[in-house]
Design a protein around this motif. Structure first.
Motif, PDB file in Angstrom:
ATOM      1  N   VAL A  50       0.845  -1.198   0.000  1.00 54.93           N
ATOM      2  CA  VAL A  50       0.000   0.000   0.000  1.00 54.93           C
ATOM      3  C   VAL A  50       0.879   1.246   0.000  1.00 54.93           C
ATOM      4  CG1 VAL A  50      -1.710   1.323   1.320  1.00 54.93           C
ATOM      5  CG2 VAL A  50      -1.953  -1.162   1.093  1.00 54.93           C
ATOM      6  N   TYR A  51       1.921   1.225   0.822  1.00 56.66           N
ATOM      7  CA  TYR A  51       2.863   2.347   0.857  1.00 56.66           C
ATOM      8  C   TYR A  51       3.478   2.562  -0.535  1.00 56.66           C
ATOM      9  CZ  TYR A  51       7.000   5.111   1.846  1.00 56.66           C
ATOM     10  OH  TYR A  51       7.963   6.081   1.822  1.00 56.66           O
ATOM     11  N   ALA A  52       3.835   1.469  -1.195  1.00 56.69           N
ATOM     12  CA  ALA A  52       4.451   1.564  -2.525  1.00 56.69           C
ATOM     13  C   ALA A  52       3.486   2.188  -3.532  1.00 56.69           C
ATOM     14  CB  ALA A  52       4.903   0.190  -3.000  1.00 56.69           C
ATOM     15  N   VAL A  53       2.208   1.832  -3.461  1.00 57.09           N
ATOM     16  CA  VAL A  53       1.218   2.415  -4.370  1.00 57.09           C
ATOM     17  C   VAL A  53       1.094   3.913  -4.119  1.00 57.09           C
ATOM     18  CG1 VAL A  53      -1.237   2.484  -4.981  1.00 57.09           C
ATOM     19  CG2 VAL A  53      -0.083   0.280  -4.709  1.00 57.09           C
ATOM     20  N   ILE A  54       1.011   4.304  -2.847  1.00 57.35           N
ATOM     21  CA  ILE A  54       0.875   5.722  -2.509  1.00 57.35           C
ATOM     22  C   ILE A  54       2.109   6.503  -2.951  1.00 57.35           C
ATOM     23  CG2 ILE A  54       0.693   7.363  -0.585  1.00 57.35           C
ATOM     24  CD1 ILE A  54      -1.124   5.226   0.768  1.00 57.35           C
ATOM     25  N   LYS A  55       3.275   5.915  -2.734  1.00 55.50           N
ATOM     26  CA  LYS A  55       4.516   6.565  -3.159  1.00 55.50           C
ATOM     27  C   LYS A  55       4.532   6.743  -4.680  1.00 55.50           C
ATOM     28  CE  LYS A  55       9.502   6.118  -3.026  1.00 55.50           C
ATOM     29  NZ  LYS A  55      10.625   5.204  -2.942  1.00 55.50           N
ATOM     30  N   THR A  56       4.110   5.718  -5.394  1.00 53.68           N
ATOM     31  CA  THR A  56       4.055   5.790  -6.856  1.00 53.68           C
ATOM     32  C   THR A  56       3.077   6.873  -7.318  1.00 53.68           C
ATOM     33  OG1 THR A  56       4.627   3.457  -7.088  1.00 53.68           O
ATOM     34  CG2 THR A  56       3.502   4.481  -8.965  1.00 53.68           C
ATOM     35  N   VAL A  57       1.919   6.940  -6.667  1.00 53.02           N
ATOM     36  CA  VAL A  57       0.930   7.961  -7.026  1.00 53.02           C
ATOM     37  C   VAL A  57       1.510   9.354  -6.819  1.00 53.02           C
ATOM     38  CG1 VAL A  57      -1.283   8.987  -6.382  1.00 53.02           C
ATOM     39  CG2 VAL A  57      -1.091   6.508  -6.648  1.00 53.02           C
ATOM     40  N   LYS A  58       2.170   9.573  -5.686  1.00 59.29           N
ATOM     41  CA  LYS A  58       2.765  10.885  -5.421  1.00 59.29           C
ATOM     42  C   LYS A  58       3.815  11.232  -6.473  1.00 59.29           C
ATOM     43  CE  LYS A  58       3.738  11.754  -1.071  1.00 59.29           C
ATOM     44  NZ  LYS A  58       4.142  11.578   0.329  1.00 59.29           N
ATOM     45  N   GLU A  59       4.618  10.261  -6.852  1.00 62.22           N
ATOM     46  CA  GLU A  59       5.633  10.492  -7.884  1.00 62.22           C
ATOM     47  C   GLU A  59       4.977  10.841  -9.217  1.00 62.22           C
ATOM     48  OE1 GLU A  59       7.861   6.844  -7.732  1.00 62.22           O
ATOM     49  OE2 GLU A  59       9.025   7.499  -5.987  1.00 62.22           O
ATOM     50  N   LYS A  60       3.905  10.111  -9.561  1.00 64.93           N
ATOM     51  CA  LYS A  60       3.196  10.382 -10.809  1.00 64.93           C
ATOM     52  C   LYS A  60       2.546  11.769 -10.783  1.00 64.93           C
ATOM     53  CE  LYS A  60       2.108   5.776 -12.510  1.00 64.93           C
ATOM     54  NZ  LYS A  60       2.500   5.978 -13.893  1.00 64.93           N
ATOM     55  N   LEU A  61       1.947  12.127  -9.651  1.00 66.05           N
ATOM     56  CA  LEU A  61       1.332  13.447  -9.546  1.00 66.05           C
ATOM     57  C   LEU A  61       2.370  14.546  -9.733  1.00 66.05           C
ATOM     58  CD1 LEU A  61      -1.138  12.843  -6.584  1.00 66.05           C
ATOM     59  CD2 LEU A  61      -1.703  13.036  -9.019  1.00 66.05           C
ATOM     60  N   ASP A  62       3.545  14.348  -9.141  1.00 61.62           N
ATOM     61  CA  ASP A  62       4.630  15.319  -9.325  1.00 61.62           C
ATOM     62  C   ASP A  62       5.055  15.391 -10.791  1.00 61.62           C
ATOM     63  OD1 ASP A  62       4.818  16.181  -6.659  1.00 61.62           O
ATOM     64  OD2 ASP A  62       6.244  14.592  -6.138  1.00 61.62           O
ATOM     65  N   GLU A  63       5.148  14.232 -11.456  1.00 60.85           N
ATOM     66  CA  GLU A  63       5.527  14.201 -12.873  1.00 60.85           C
ATOM     67  C   GLU A  63       4.491  14.912 -13.737  1.00 60.85           C
ATOM     68  OE1 GLU A  63       6.136  10.140 -14.131  1.00 60.85           O
ATOM     69  OE2 GLU A  63       7.622   9.796 -12.555  1.00 60.85           O
ATOM     70  N   TYR A  64       3.210  14.645 -13.471  1.00 60.63           N
ATOM     71  CA  TYR A  64       2.150  15.285 -14.242  1.00 60.63           C
ATOM     72  C   TYR A  64       2.177  16.796 -14.053  1.00 60.63           C
ATOM     73  CZ  TYR A  64       0.225  10.522 -14.609  1.00 60.63           C
ATOM     74  OH  TYR A  64       0.050   9.191 -14.845  1.00 60.63           O
ATOM     75  N   GLU A  65       2.385  17.212 -12.819  1.00 57.29           N
ATOM     76  CA  GLU A  65       2.423  18.658 -12.562  1.00 57.29           C
ATOM     77  C   GLU A  65       3.629  19.299 -13.242  1.00 57.29           C
ATOM     78  OE1 GLU A  65       1.715  22.523 -11.377  1.00 57.29           O
ATOM     79  OE2 GLU A  65       0.387  20.818 -11.695  1.00 57.29           O
ATOM     80  N   GLU A  66       4.755  18.608 -13.206  1.00 62.85           N
ATOM     81  CA  GLU A  66       5.950  19.152 -13.856  1.00 62.85           C
ATOM     82  C   GLU A  66       5.728  19.292 -15.360  1.00 62.85           C
ATOM     83  OE1 GLU A  66      10.583  17.907 -14.578  1.00 62.85           O
ATOM     84  OE2 GLU A  66       9.689  17.438 -12.627  1.00 62.85           O
TER      85      GLU A  66
END
Length: 101
Positions: A50-66
């Motif tokens: 679950v932690y890994a999924v949340i971490k991945t989502v945060k990374e993706k959100l940062d990538e999308y925003e960038e």
């Protein structure tokens, strides 16, 4: 895991780019305030997964925003609306309606 409300706002903008599992896991943790264990147990997952999924989502959100910069643009529009609110409230309200505030 410290929660950053900025990610909730990024999630609102970019959730359509995530998988269903990513959306559900992120919502459960950030919006419904469930612990990793509370999310993992009913689904038969581990807290680490679950932690890994949340971490991945945060990374993706940062990538999308960038790449797209929608959060940054919305913040600039909100700031602009606040600046002109005294001079033209109707126009400021229209700007805020567009960005969903």
């Amino acid at each position: 895991m410290e929660k950053d409300l900025r990610y909730v706002e990024l999630f609102e903008l970019y959730q359509g780019l995530l998988t269903q599992k990513q959306r559900e896991t992120f919502l459960s943790h950030y919006c419904y305030d469930l612990s990793l264990a509370e999310i993992a147990e009913p689904e038969g997952y581990t807290r680490q997964s679950v932690y890994a999924v949340i971490k991945t989502v945060k990374e993706k959100l940062d990538e999308y925003e960038e790449a797209l910069g929608l959060y940054n643009k919305n913040q600039k529009l909100i700031d602009l609306a606040k600046q002109i609110e005294g001079a033209n409230k109707d126009f400021a309200d229209k700007i805020l309606d567009i960005v969903g505030r």
